[in-house]
Design a protein around this motif. Structure first.
Motif, PDB file in Angstrom:
ATOM      1  N   ILE A  38      65.251 -17.232  54.974  1.00  0.00           N
ATOM      2  CA  ILE A  38      64.829 -15.968  55.547  1.00  0.00           C
ATOM      3  C   ILE A  38      65.966 -15.633  56.222  1.00  0.00           C
ATOM      4  CG2 ILE A  38      63.555 -14.747  58.199  1.00  0.00           C
ATOM      5  CD1 ILE A  38      61.484 -16.822  56.013  1.00  0.00           C
ATOM      6  N   GLY A  39      66.251 -14.013  55.573  1.00  0.00           N
ATOM      7  CA  GLY A  39      67.453 -13.283  55.858  1.00  0.00           C
ATOM      8  C   GLY A  39      67.861 -13.343  57.239  1.00  0.00           C
ATOM      9  N   THR A  40      67.746 -13.831  58.321  1.00  0.00           N
ATOM     10  CA  THR A  40      68.324 -13.947  59.425  1.00  0.00           C
ATOM     11  C   THR A  40      68.790 -14.715  60.230  1.00  0.00           C
ATOM     12  OG1 THR A  40      67.745 -12.410  61.516  1.00  0.00           O
ATOM     13  CG2 THR A  40      66.193 -14.142  61.196  1.00  0.00           C
ATOM     14  N   LYS A  45      63.584 -13.079  64.960  1.00  0.00           N
ATOM     15  CA  LYS A  45      62.833 -12.935  64.268  1.00  0.00           C
ATOM     16  C   LYS A  45      62.308 -13.565  63.792  1.00  0.00           C
ATOM     17  CE  LYS A  45      64.328  -9.138  62.418  1.00  0.00           C
ATOM     18  NZ  LYS A  45      65.393  -7.837  61.585  1.00  0.00           N
ATOM     19  N   PHE A  46      63.509 -14.499  63.519  1.00  0.00           N
ATOM     20  CA  PHE A  46      62.717 -16.639  62.362  1.00  0.00           C
ATOM     21  C   PHE A  46      62.319 -16.807  62.498  1.00  0.00           C
ATOM     22  CE2 PHE A  46      63.765 -20.347  61.691  1.00  0.00           C
ATOM     23  CZ  PHE A  46      63.271 -20.707  60.646  1.00  0.00           C
ATOM     24  N   LYS A  47      61.716 -17.364  63.952  1.00  0.00           N
ATOM     25  CA  LYS A  47      60.332 -17.541  64.781  1.00  0.00           C
ATOM     26  C   LYS A  47      58.951 -16.697  64.497  1.00  0.00           C
ATOM     27  CE  LYS A  47      58.523 -18.899  69.366  1.00  0.00           C
ATOM     28  NZ  LYS A  47      58.367 -18.814  70.475  1.00  0.00           N
ATOM     29  N   MET A  48      59.043 -15.289  64.702  1.00  0.00           N
ATOM     30  CA  MET A  48      58.598 -14.416  64.275  1.00  0.00           C
ATOM     31  C   MET A  48      57.917 -14.613  62.897  1.00  0.00           C
ATOM     32  SD  MET A  48      58.061 -10.291  64.468  1.00  0.00           S
ATOM     33  CE  MET A  48      58.743 -10.111  63.061  1.00  0.00           C
ATOM     34  N   LEU A  49      59.133 -14.562  61.930  1.00  0.00           N
ATOM     35  CA  LEU A  49      58.023 -14.421  60.381  1.00  0.00           C
ATOM     36  C   LEU A  49      57.383 -15.655  60.201  1.00  0.00           C
ATOM     37  CD1 LEU A  49      61.429 -12.664  58.981  1.00  0.00           C
ATOM     38  CD2 LEU A  49      58.845 -11.796  58.699  1.00  0.00           C
ATOM     39  N   LEU A  62      64.789 -21.849  56.366  1.00  0.00           N
ATOM     40  CA  LEU A  62      65.796 -21.328  56.624  1.00  0.00           C
ATOM     41  C   LEU A  62      66.169 -21.028  57.295  1.00  0.00           C
ATOM     42  CD1 LEU A  62      67.392 -23.363  53.422  1.00  0.00           C
ATOM     43  CD2 LEU A  62      66.583 -25.037  55.757  1.00  0.00           C
ATOM     44  N   SER A  63      67.141 -20.164  58.057  1.00  0.00           N
ATOM     45  CA  SER A  63      67.635 -19.181  58.676  1.00  0.00           C
ATOM     46  C   SER A  63      69.046 -18.830  58.317  1.00  0.00           C
ATOM     47  CB  SER A  63      68.178 -19.235  60.532  1.00  0.00           C
ATOM     48  OG  SER A  63      68.172 -19.733  60.733  1.00  0.00           O
ATOM     49  N   LEU A  64      69.782 -18.047  58.251  1.00  0.00           N
ATOM     50  CA  LEU A  64      71.299 -17.741  58.034  1.00  0.00           C
ATOM     51  C   LEU A  64      71.965 -18.846  59.421  1.00  0.00           C
ATOM     52  CD1 LEU A  64      71.889 -14.081  57.143  1.00  0.00           C
ATOM     53  CD2 LEU A  64      71.559 -16.133  56.179  1.00  0.00           C
ATOM     54  N   ASN A  65      71.741 -19.695  59.871  1.00  0.00           N
ATOM     55  CA  ASN A  65      72.469 -20.139  60.720  1.00  0.00           C
ATOM     56  C   ASN A  65      71.992 -22.124  60.222  1.00  0.00           C
ATOM     57  OD1 ASN A  65      72.358 -18.293  62.951  1.00  0.00           O
ATOM     58  ND2 ASN A  65      70.217 -18.627  63.984  1.00  0.00           N
ATOM     59  N   ASP A  66      71.114 -22.119  58.955  1.00  0.00           N
ATOM     60  CA  ASP A  66      71.102 -22.967  58.834  1.00  0.00           C
ATOM     61  C   ASP A  66      71.939 -23.324  57.286  1.00  0.00           C
ATOM     62  OD1 ASP A  66      69.326 -24.284  60.381  1.00  0.00           O
ATOM     63  OD2 ASP A  66      67.751 -23.059  59.334  1.00  0.00           O
ATOM     64  N   VAL A  67      72.936 -22.342  56.730  1.00  0.00           N
ATOM     65  CA  VAL A  67      73.904 -22.323  55.405  1.00  0.00           C
ATOM     66  C   VAL A  67      74.599 -22.002  56.232  1.00  0.00           C
ATOM     67  CG1 VAL A  67      70.928 -22.403  53.910  1.00  0.00           C
ATOM     68  CG2 VAL A  67      72.576 -20.387  54.720  1.00  0.00           C
ATOM     69  N   GLU A  68      75.746 -21.937  54.518  1.00  0.00           N
ATOM     70  CA  GLU A  68      76.737 -21.463  54.833  1.00  0.00           C
ATOM     71  C   GLU A  68      77.101 -20.334  54.171  1.00  0.00           C
ATOM     72  OE1 GLU A  68      80.705 -23.869  54.668  1.00  0.00           O
ATOM     73  OE2 GLU A  68      79.499 -26.040  56.040  1.00  0.00           O
ATOM     74  N   VAL A  69      77.465 -18.845  54.613  1.00  0.00           N
ATOM     75  CA  VAL A  69      77.343 -17.828  53.614  1.00  0.00           C
ATOM     76  C   VAL A  69      78.511 -16.917  54.568  1.00  0.00           C
ATOM     77  CG1 VAL A  69      74.918 -16.827  54.779  1.00  0.00           C
ATOM     78  CG2 VAL A  69      75.776 -16.104  53.072  1.00  0.00           C
ATOM     79  N   ASP A  70      78.673 -16.050  53.634  1.00  0.00           N
ATOM     80  CA  ASP A  70      80.312 -15.977  54.007  1.00  0.00           C
ATOM     81  C   ASP A  70      79.519 -14.285  54.014  1.00  0.00           C
ATOM     82  OD1 ASP A  70      81.781 -13.700  54.633  1.00  0.00           O
ATOM     83  OD2 ASP A  70      83.238 -14.375  53.204  1.00  0.00           O
ATOM     84  N   ASP A  71      79.036 -13.532  54.806  1.00  0.00           N
ATOM     85  CA  ASP A  71      78.141 -12.440  54.510  1.00  0.00           C
ATOM     86  C   ASP A  71      79.268 -10.790  54.980  1.00  0.00           C
ATOM     87  OD1 ASP A  71      77.678 -12.784  56.652  1.00  0.00           O
ATOM     88  OD2 ASP A  71      75.728 -12.667  57.685  1.00  0.00           O
ATOM     89  N   SER A  72      80.405 -11.720  54.794  1.00  0.00           N
ATOM     90  CA  SER A  72      81.449 -10.142  55.200  1.00  0.00           C
ATOM     91  C   SER A  72      81.615  -8.602  54.022  1.00  0.00           C
ATOM     92  CB  SER A  72      82.520 -10.531  55.418  1.00  0.00           C
ATOM     93  OG  SER A  72      83.623 -11.490  54.029  1.00  0.00           O
ATOM     94  N   SER A  73      81.126  -8.668  52.362  1.00  0.00           N
ATOM     95  CA  SER A  73      80.964  -7.990  52.110  1.00  0.00           C
ATOM     96  C   SER A  73      79.358  -7.768  51.760  1.00  0.00           C
ATOM     97  CB  SER A  73      81.393  -8.731  50.319  1.00  0.00           C
ATOM     98  OG  SER A  73      80.174 -10.029  49.846  1.00  0.00           O
ATOM     99  N   LEU A  74      78.639  -7.654  53.014  1.00  0.00           N
ATOM    100  CA  LEU A  74      77.016  -7.433  52.338  1.00  0.00           C
ATOM    101  C   LEU A  74      77.271  -6.525  53.205  1.00  0.00           C
ATOM    102  CD1 LEU A  74      74.203  -7.757  52.441  1.00  0.00           C
ATOM    103  CD2 LEU A  74      74.162  -8.308  54.830  1.00  0.00           C
ATOM    104  N   VAL A  75      76.845  -5.260  52.192  1.00  0.00           N
ATOM    105  CA  VAL A  75      76.925  -3.686  52.273  1.00  0.00           C
ATOM    106  C   VAL A  75      75.193  -3.543  53.175  1.00  0.00           C
ATOM    107  CG1 VAL A  75      77.069  -1.067  51.839  1.00  0.00           C
ATOM    108  CG2 VAL A  75      78.932  -2.978  51.394  1.00  0.00           C
ATOM    109  N   GLU A  76      74.469  -3.078  54.296  1.00  0.00           N
ATOM    110  CA  GLU A  76      73.496  -2.712  54.463  1.00  0.00           C
ATOM    111  C   GLU A  76      73.198  -1.174  53.673  1.00  0.00           C
ATOM    112  OE1 GLU A  76      72.446  -3.322  58.798  1.00  0.00           O
ATOM    113  OE2 GLU A  76      73.541  -5.605  58.844  1.00  0.00           O
TER     114      GLU A  76
END
Length: 198
Positions: A38-40, A45-49, A62-76
């Protein structure tokens, strides 16, 4: 006569060895649950979904708190639909885990900008903060709705995106109509301050 039959059945059952049959599930091991990200990082929001899914699914969320991911380059994206799609695709590509991402927008009949869509509630509530608190958002909405007569027709639109190795699917869910009011309830989902005034 009946007692003799009971003894025979007991002796026969006691000698039975039985058998074990394994039915493999297509696409996954029966002993291993499928993972979906769950991308948050927002726990509310994780609980609701995750509570939207049946409890007996063989899925580990899994939430983003459970995985290691560098999202500094994510462009919304430029709007809530594009934003959900871009996040789902980005996090799937970064982790290899099928990803669900969402975004939503609040429409208020009396909101004076953007055809009634409040694009960034937290920025409206506190322009000097990166992320206004739930309390700041609720106070802002309460003050605003009081200024326009104490109530206002409203609805949410949710964009949901799912990305995996097949690509991405996206849709928008139009939520039922609400009335935003100046009376605030004491209970609401943490992370969703608007609910306290609906």
């Amino acid at each position: 006569f009946l007692e003799r039959i009971k003894i025979q059945q007991r002796n026969w059952i006691g000698m039975s060895e039985g058998s074990e049959i394994v039915f493999p599930l297509k696409g996954a091991s029966a002993k291993e649950s499928k993972k979906i990200l769950i991308g948050t990082r927002n726990e509310a929001k994780f609980k609701m979904l995750t509570e939207c899914f049946p409890k007996d699914l063989a899925i580990t969320f899994l939430s983003l708190n459970d995985v290691e991911v560098d999202d500094s380059s994510l462009v919304e994206g430029q709007d809530f639909q594009e934003n959900a799609k871009k996040k789902a695709e980005f996090y799937f590509k970064a982790t290899g885990i099928p990803t669900i991402s969402t975004d939503h927008i609040l429409w208020l009949a009396k909101w004076p900008k953007d055809n009634g869509y409040m694009i960034h509630l937290r920025k409206e509530a506190n322009p000097l903060s990166e992320r206004a608190t739930d309390e700041e958002c609720a106070a802002f909405l309460k003050t605003w709705v009081t200024s326009v007569g104490g109530e206002c027709p409203a609805h949410f639109e949710y964009a949901i995106a799912f990305a995996d190795e097949r690509g991405s699917q996206n849709f928008v869910s139009y939520q039922r109509k609400y009335t935003l009011q100046a009376v605030q309830s004491k209970t609401f989902w943490e992370g969703y301050p608007t609910e306290s005034l609906l």
